[in-house]
Structure formats: C-alpha cells, structure tokens
Design a protein around this motif. Structure first.
Motif, PDB file in Angstrom:
ATOM      1  N   ALA A  97      -4.830   1.481  -0.966  1.00 37.72           N
ATOM      2  CA  ALA A  97      -4.559   0.045  -1.053  1.00 37.72           C
ATOM      3  C   ALA A  97      -5.285  -0.571  -2.252  1.00 37.72           C
ATOM      4  CB  ALA A  97      -5.032  -0.647   0.228  1.00 37.72           C
ATOM      5  N   PRO A  98      -4.551  -1.193  -3.192  1.00 37.96           N
ATOM      6  CA  PRO A  98      -3.090  -1.254  -3.263  1.00 37.96           C
ATOM      7  C   PRO A  98      -2.488   0.084  -3.692  1.00 37.96           C
ATOM      8  CG  PRO A  98      -4.097  -2.490  -5.087  1.00 37.96           C
ATOM      9  CD  PRO A  98      -5.204  -1.937  -4.267  1.00 37.96           C
ATOM     10  N   ALA A  99      -1.168   0.212  -3.539  1.00 38.10           N
ATOM     11  CA  ALA A  99      -0.480   1.435  -3.939  1.00 38.10           C
ATOM     12  C   ALA A  99      -0.704   1.678  -5.422  1.00 38.10           C
ATOM     13  CB  ALA A  99       1.015   1.314  -3.661  1.00 38.10           C
ATOM     14  N   VAL A 137      -4.197   5.999   3.541  1.00 38.68           N
ATOM     15  CA  VAL A 137      -3.567   4.818   2.943  1.00 38.68           C
ATOM     16  C   VAL A 137      -4.333   4.461   1.675  1.00 38.68           C
ATOM     17  CG1 VAL A 137      -3.143   2.338   3.245  1.00 38.68           C
ATOM     18  CG2 VAL A 137      -2.660   3.918   5.127  1.00 38.68           C
ATOM     19  N   SER A 168      -1.248   1.124   8.536  1.00 36.40           N
ATOM     20  CA  SER A 168      -1.259   0.856   7.090  1.00 36.40           C
ATOM     21  C   SER A 168      -2.183  -0.309   6.746  1.00 36.40           C
ATOM     22  CB  SER A 168       0.157   0.572   6.588  1.00 36.40           C
ATOM     23  OG  SER A 168       0.621  -0.656   7.113  1.00 36.40           O
ATOM     24  N   ASP A 223       5.789  -4.744  -6.160  1.00 33.10           N
ATOM     25  CA  ASP A 223       4.825  -5.320  -5.223  1.00 33.10           C
ATOM     26  C   ASP A 223       5.319  -6.672  -4.719  1.00 33.10           C
ATOM     27  OD1 ASP A 223       2.103  -5.456  -3.974  1.00 33.10           O
ATOM     28  OD2 ASP A 223       1.869  -7.142  -5.351  1.00 33.10           O
ATOM     29  N   TRP A 266      -7.245  -0.475   6.312  1.00 30.85           N
ATOM     30  CA  TRP A 266      -8.100  -0.657   5.134  1.00 30.85           C
ATOM     31  C   TRP A 266      -8.638  -2.081   5.049  1.00 30.85           C
ATOM     32  CZ3 TRP A 266      -7.118  -4.122   1.098  1.00 30.85           C
ATOM     33  CH2 TRP A 266      -5.863  -4.744   1.136  1.00 30.85           C
ATOM     34  N   VAL A 278       0.833  -1.209   0.000  1.00 28.92           N
ATOM     35  CA  VAL A 278       0.000   0.000   0.000  1.00 28.92           C
ATOM     36  C   VAL A 278       0.866   1.258   0.000  1.00 28.92           C
ATOM     37  CG1 VAL A 278      -1.829  -1.198   1.258  1.00 28.92           C
ATOM     38  CG2 VAL A 278      -0.142   0.167   2.534  1.00 28.92           C
ATOM     39  N   GLU A 279       0.238   2.372  -0.370  1.00 31.10           N
ATOM     40  CA  GLU A 279       0.893   3.675  -0.216  1.00 31.10           C
ATOM     41  C   GLU A 279       0.384   4.310   1.071  1.00 31.10           C
ATOM     42  OE1 GLU A 279       0.622   6.383  -3.553  1.00 31.10           O
ATOM     43  OE2 GLU A 279       1.157   8.121  -2.302  1.00 31.10           O
ATOM     44  N   THR A 280       1.297   4.828   1.884  1.00 30.89           N
ATOM     45  CA  THR A 280       0.896   5.538   3.095  1.00 30.89           C
ATOM     46  C   THR A 280       1.231   7.010   2.907  1.00 30.89           C
ATOM     47  OG1 THR A 280       3.015   5.268   4.255  1.00 30.89           O
ATOM     48  CG2 THR A 280       1.414   3.501   4.508  1.00 30.89           C
TER      49      THR A 280
END
Ligand SMILES: Nc1ncnc2c1ncn2[C@@H]1O[C@H](COP(=O)(O)OP(=O)(O)OP(=O)(O)O)[C@@H](O)[C@H]1O
Ligand SMILES: [Mg+2]
Length: 394
Positions: free
Chosen positions: A214-216, A212, A268, A224, A271, A200-202
């Motif tokens: 999710a997914p990044a 966050v 993180s 990944d 989600w 994920v991106e935080t």
C-alpha cells in the motif's frame, strides 16, 4: 457486530478509542472477538432470535462476514433495528450472481460469466469463452473456498455437478490472465460522505491473500483515481453504509476488472492500522455510527502487510516465544495477533512494516526491502524459521 472473527476483534479495538463497546454475536467464547469484548452474545448468525438478542438496545448492527441470510436482516430492519449496510446493499456482497448482474448494469467492467444450472451450461460457456474457466459457488465462499480452477472443461463440469448436487448455486467465469490483483477500499456514511484510501496491490496464493502493498507499486495516478472513483460510485449506487472493498484484477493487457465486493473491514485494509491516519476499523465505525469520516492519508511512502498463516506443521516453539524473538530482530514490526488456534493456512495474525521516509512505491528496490521484512516477520511468526537462514543464537 454479527460474527466474532479477527475483523470484529480489531473493530472492537477501534471502538475502545471512540468510547464505545462493541457487542458481538459469536459462535463461542473462544472466538477472536469474544476474547476481548465484555459484551458477548453467543448464538448463530442465521437464527432470528439470536440476531434479535444481539441487536437489542444497540445503536446499529453491522457485520464481520457476509453470511447472515438476507430475509433475517429484512425482518430485523422491519422491527426497527438500524442495519448497516442494509440488506438491500449487502446482498451484492453475499450473492456473486446478484453482484455480477448489478455490476454489469452499472457499467463496471467484469470478467465474462454465466449462471450454471447444469453441466451443459458449463460446456456452452466454455465454448463461448474459448479459454480456461473458473467455477464459483454463488454464496458462502471466503478465502478462496468456493472458487475452483479446473484443469479442463471435463473438470469444470465435474465440479459444477458436485456443487449443484449439494444444493449450492454455481456460476462459471472466464479465467482472467492476471498481471496482479488490486483493491480499492472506501467508506460511505449514511449522509453520503465518501472517503477512499490509496489503491493497493493484494498478493494471493492459492486463493488466499498473503500480502498487501500500500499503495500499489508503480500504479499510474490515472488508474488509482479511476479505481477509487469506481469504488465510491459503487458505494453510492448500492447504498452502502460502512466500508466497501472492491477487489480488482489488473489483466496482462493492463485492463482493470472488478472481481468482487465486500462490505466490511477487509484484509486489503489491514495496513491502515499502522499505515494510515485513520484505520479501516475506525472508519467502518465512524460510517455506521454516522460520524464524519476520518482522513485516509498514508503516514509512510509504503506500508507492507503480511498475513501470518498457520504453518503446515505448527512449530514446537510457542507463539509467544516467536514474538519475543521477532521483536528482538525486527523492532519496527507492528504485530496484530488474533487469538486463534494455529491450523495450516489459517489467518492467525498479520504484520505491518512501514517504509522509511524518502522512499517511493515506484522504486522497486525500496519496495522489495520493505516487503522482504514484512514477509520475513510473518513467516517467522508462523514457522519459527527465518527465511534468510539467520540464527539468533549465533
Ligand atoms: N476469474 C478469475 N480469473 C483468475 N483468477 C481468479 C478468478 N476468480 C478468482 N480468481 C482467484 O481466486 C481468488 C479468490 O477468488 P474470489 O475473490 O472470487 O473468492 P473468495 O473466496 O470469495 O475470496 P475472498 O478470499 O476475497 O473472500 C482471487 O483473488 C483470484 O486470485
Ligand atoms: Mg476475493
């Protein structure tokens, strides 16, 4: 569970579904987890007697923070208590210097760092790095507390000297030029089964996670998979039982570095409560109770989590009324409130929004739309203010 914050509260929520009761060791009856579980032990996480009372008759002892002294955990384990993660694993999430030395030894890429025993060490490190540096307390930090971004070397010397004078061990680290921050969350069971959620991106503001994705978005499969494999390997090498969150930096050059480790449910992973087949809280319980792990597949193309952070000035409108308005305007919002008093910048809840089917995390407009709804909902809950100026009474 040692600690009674929101992580313990949400772990108890997952425990109910598994037919379990989570006992919590909390500082007081108003702690978020103490409000919801019937099995409350009041005491301190750094008092052996209190830890013993909490552990008595429990299947396993686990944590909602990393602040229990290692020696006390070793004592409990020697008395026959099952502790997960064990003290020897957990120390890598407690002590940022031990963590960095081990990550180095295991070949994980990390920012350059050095232990600091006096202000001269700061000068020497700054000269070696030849760029901005960060000063960090080696133990005890959270939500960016204990992390200092001084403007120059003189400022760094000053911060380090102050911490050292207070008896806080210190390290210096190069300040990384960030494209964004990522996190890889995995679980490992005592038998060594592993499970990973998508990376994920935080999004961080002032050292605090605010959202966050999710997914990044637009993450290559290669990155990944590499990040998930790294996290699973670290969990195995460190002997983690339970969750392991690996906080990552993606540099402006596209390099992935490990920032730090946490061995517990992690912001993180909030989600997953609505966006994944198995939530991180249930997964942590499954791992420490030695059940087979749950499926980690996302249930939507994108889930955005936005933290509800206490406003600088708590609004006059009650939180309950804000919630009422929120549901009126954004019925799809999945709200999780922690029962905490509102204070500026404090995490008091979070909102998850699931993106509609057919969208993609690689589609910037789709991502922006889901993110905007999540952040609008969270901002409304903390500020009683719609970010787009909407007026519900019009
Ligand atoms: N070396 C670095 N270079 C650039 N930014 C950094 C660096 N170290 C930390 N930061 C920023 O500060 C934030 C907090 O740092 P870190 O994760 O080490 O602290 P923490 O207080 O232990 O965190 P947490 O909130 O995860 O408990 C990071 O997420 C990042 O935004
Ligand atoms: Mg962090």
């Amino acid at each position: 569970m040692i600690g009674g914050g929101q992580l313990a509260r949400m772990t108890h929520q997952a425990a109910i579904a598994l037919g379990q009761t989570l006992r919590v060791l909390v500082a007081g009856p108003d702690d978020p987890a103490a409000q919801v579980t019937p099995d409350v032990v009041i005491g301190s996480h750094d008092n052996l007697e209190d830890l013993r009372r909490a552990a008595e008759g429990a299947t396993v002892v686990t944590f909602d923070h990393e602040h229990v002294p290692t020696e006390l955990l070793e004592k409990l384990a020697a008395e026959g208590v099952t502790v997960a993660p064990s003290a020897s694993a957990l120390v890598h999430a407690q002590d940022k210097l031990v963590m960095r030395r081990r990550l180095d030894a295991l070949g994980a890429a990390i920012p350059r760092y050095a232990p600091v025993e006096g202000p001269d060490d700061v000068d020497a490190f700054a000269a070696r790095v030849d760029g901005p540096i960060v000063i960090k307390a080696v133990r005890g930090g959270y939500d960016g507390r204990g992390v200092y971004l001084p403007a120059d070397v003189a400022g760094a010397r000053e911060v380090a000297a102050r911490l050292l004078a207070d008896g806080v061990p210190v390290l210096a680290e190069e300040r990384v030029r960030l494209r964004r921050e990522l996190a890889a969350l995995v679980a490992r069971s005592p038998l060594g089964q592993g499970a990973a959620w998508p990376v994920v991106e935080t999004v961080q503001q002032d050292g605090i996670c605010v959202a966050v994705l999710a997914p990044a978005p637009s993450l290559t499969d290669e990155t990944d998979v590499a990040a998930k494999q790294l996290a699973l390997r670290l969990a195995d090498d460190l002997g983690v039982v339970g969750l392991l969150a690996v906080e990552l930096f993606e540099t402006t050059d596209g390099v992935i570095l490990v920032n730090e480790l946490a061995m517990r449910p992690h912001n993180s992973g909030h989600w997953t409560m609505d966006g994944s087949t198995t939530s991180q809280f249930e997964q942590h319980l499954r791992a420490v109770l030695d059940y087979p792990l749950g499926a980690t597949a996302p249930v939507a193309p994108l889930t955005v989590m936005a933290n509800v952070l206490g406003a600088p000035q708590p609004p006059a409108m009650e939180l309950d009324e804000r919630l009422h308005h929120l549901f009126g305007r954004i019925p799809e919002a999945r709200v999780h409130l922690y029962g905490k008093e509102e204070r500026p910048g404090r995490k008091i809840g979070h909102v998850n929004i699931l993106g509609g089917h057919g969208g993609s995390p690689d589609d910037a407009r789709y991502v922006a739309n889901v993110r905007e709804r999540a952040e609008r909902a969270a901002h409304w809950l903390s500020h009683a203010e719609w970010t787009d100026g909407w007026d519900g009474h019009d």
